[in-house]
Design a protein around this motif. Structure first.
Motif, mmCIF file in Angstrom:
data_model
loop_
_atom_site.group_PDB
_atom_site.id
_atom_site.type_symbol
_atom_site.label_atom_id
_atom_site.label_comp_id
_atom_site.label_asym_id
_atom_site.label_seq_id
_atom_site.Cartn_x
_atom_site.Cartn_y
_atom_site.Cartn_z
ATOM 1 N N ARG A 26 43.803 -29.773 -18.061
ATOM 2 C CA ARG A 26 43.867 -30.194 -16.655
ATOM 3 C C ARG A 26 43.882 -31.701 -16.485
ATOM 4 N N THR A 27 43.186 -32.433 -17.359
ATOM 5 C CA THR A 27 43.045 -33.880 -17.166
ATOM 6 C C THR A 27 44.003 -34.715 -18.007
ATOM 7 N N GLY A 28 44.538 -34.124 -19.066
ATOM 8 C CA GLY A 28 45.385 -34.899 -19.967
ATOM 9 C C GLY A 28 44.586 -35.736 -20.959
ATOM 10 N N MET A 29 43.272 -35.584 -20.955
ATOM 11 C CA MET A 29 42.420 -36.302 -21.907
ATOM 12 C C MET A 29 42.386 -35.534 -23.218
ATOM 13 N N THR A 30 41.985 -36.224 -24.278
ATOM 14 C CA THR A 30 41.804 -35.535 -25.554
ATOM 15 C C THR A 30 40.423 -34.881 -25.559
ATOM 16 N N ALA A 31 40.232 -33.948 -26.477
ATOM 17 C CA ALA A 31 38.927 -33.292 -26.607
ATOM 18 C C ALA A 31 37.851 -34.317 -26.924
ATOM 19 N N THR A 32 38.176 -35.287 -27.761
ATOM 20 C CA THR A 32 37.211 -36.326 -28.118
ATOM 21 C C THR A 32 36.801 -37.125 -26.888
ATOM 22 N N GLU A 33 37.761 -37.488 -26.046
ATOM 23 C CA GLU A 33 37.443 -38.253 -24.836
ATOM 24 C C GLU A 33 36.550 -37.446 -23.893
ATOM 25 N N ILE A 34 36.808 -36.168 -23.786
ATOM 26 C CA ILE A 34 36.001 -35.311 -22.901
ATOM 27 C C ILE A 34 34.563 -35.235 -23.405
ATOM 28 N N ILE A 35 34.403 -35.011 -24.702
ATOM 29 C CA ILE A 35 33.057 -34.910 -25.270
ATOM 30 C C ILE A 35 32.327 -36.236 -25.160
ATOM 31 N N GLU A 36 33.012 -37.352 -25.453
ATOM 32 C CA GLU A 36 32.380 -38.667 -25.330
ATOM 33 C C GLU A 36 31.953 -38.935 -23.893
ATOM 34 N N ASP A 37 32.823 -38.600 -22.941
ATOM 35 C CA ASP A 37 32.506 -38.810 -21.529
ATOM 36 C C ASP A 37 31.301 -37.972 -21.111
ATOM 37 N N ALA A 38 31.274 -36.715 -21.556
ATOM 38 C CA ALA A 38 30.146 -35.841 -21.228
ATOM 39 C C ALA A 38 28.847 -36.375 -21.823
ATOM 40 N N LEU A 39 28.906 -36.862 -23.051
ATOM 41 C CA LEU A 39 27.692 -37.377 -23.693
ATOM 42 C C LEU A 39 27.233 -38.682 -23.059
ATOM 43 N N ARG A 40 28.158 -39.489 -22.573
ATOM 44 C CA ARG A 40 27.757 -40.718 -21.872
ATOM 45 C C ARG A 40 26.998 -40.378 -20.590
ATOM 46 N N GLY A 41 27.387 -39.289 -19.936
ATOM 47 C CA GLY A 41 26.741 -38.897 -18.691
ATOM 48 C C GLY A 41 25.477 -38.083 -18.875
ATOM 49 N N TYR A 42 25.199 -37.656 -20.102
ATOM 50 C CA TYR A 42 24.024 -36.818 -20.361
ATOM 51 C C TYR A 42 22.750 -37.651 -20.312
ATOM 52 N N VAL A 43 21.799 -37.182 -19.531
ATOM 53 C CA VAL A 43 20.490 -37.827 -19.464
ATOM 54 C C VAL A 43 19.468 -36.757 -19.833
ATOM 55 N N PRO A 44 18.774 -36.923 -20.969
ATOM 56 C CA PRO A 44 17.810 -35.898 -21.370
ATOM 57 C C PRO A 44 16.668 -35.791 -20.361
#
Length: 88
Positions: A26-44
């Protein structure tokens, strides 16, 4: 000729794998970019804060790990029975 070191991540969760593929499509991003973006937004979640001698673990109050005093079976049963008697 030197070899380039490539980091890899093995995702074993079928849900995560399918979700990453779906978002990538849907976004045209790579899987790596999606995972990196998700991890940047993760707050434990914050560390549990002490409440007297107890610690909050979700909706429960429990003794912190490593506490010396053990609760016996009879003490636990008595506490449960006390709670059951108070409920309507």
């Amino acid at each position: 000729m030197s070899r380039r070191i490539v980091a890899q991540l093995n995702i074993r969760s079928a849900f995560a794998r399918e979700r990453v593929r779906e978002v990538a499509r849907r976004t045209g991003m790579t899987a790596t970019e999606i995972i990196e973006d998700a991890l940047r937004g993760y707050v434990p979640a914050a560390e549990p804060r002490a409440i007297g001698s107890l610690v909050r673990r979700g909706p429960l109050l429990v003794f912190p790990a490593g506490r010396k005093r053990k609760i016996s079976f009879s003490e636990a049963e008595a506490a449960l029975e006390d709670v059951r008697n108070r409920m309507p």
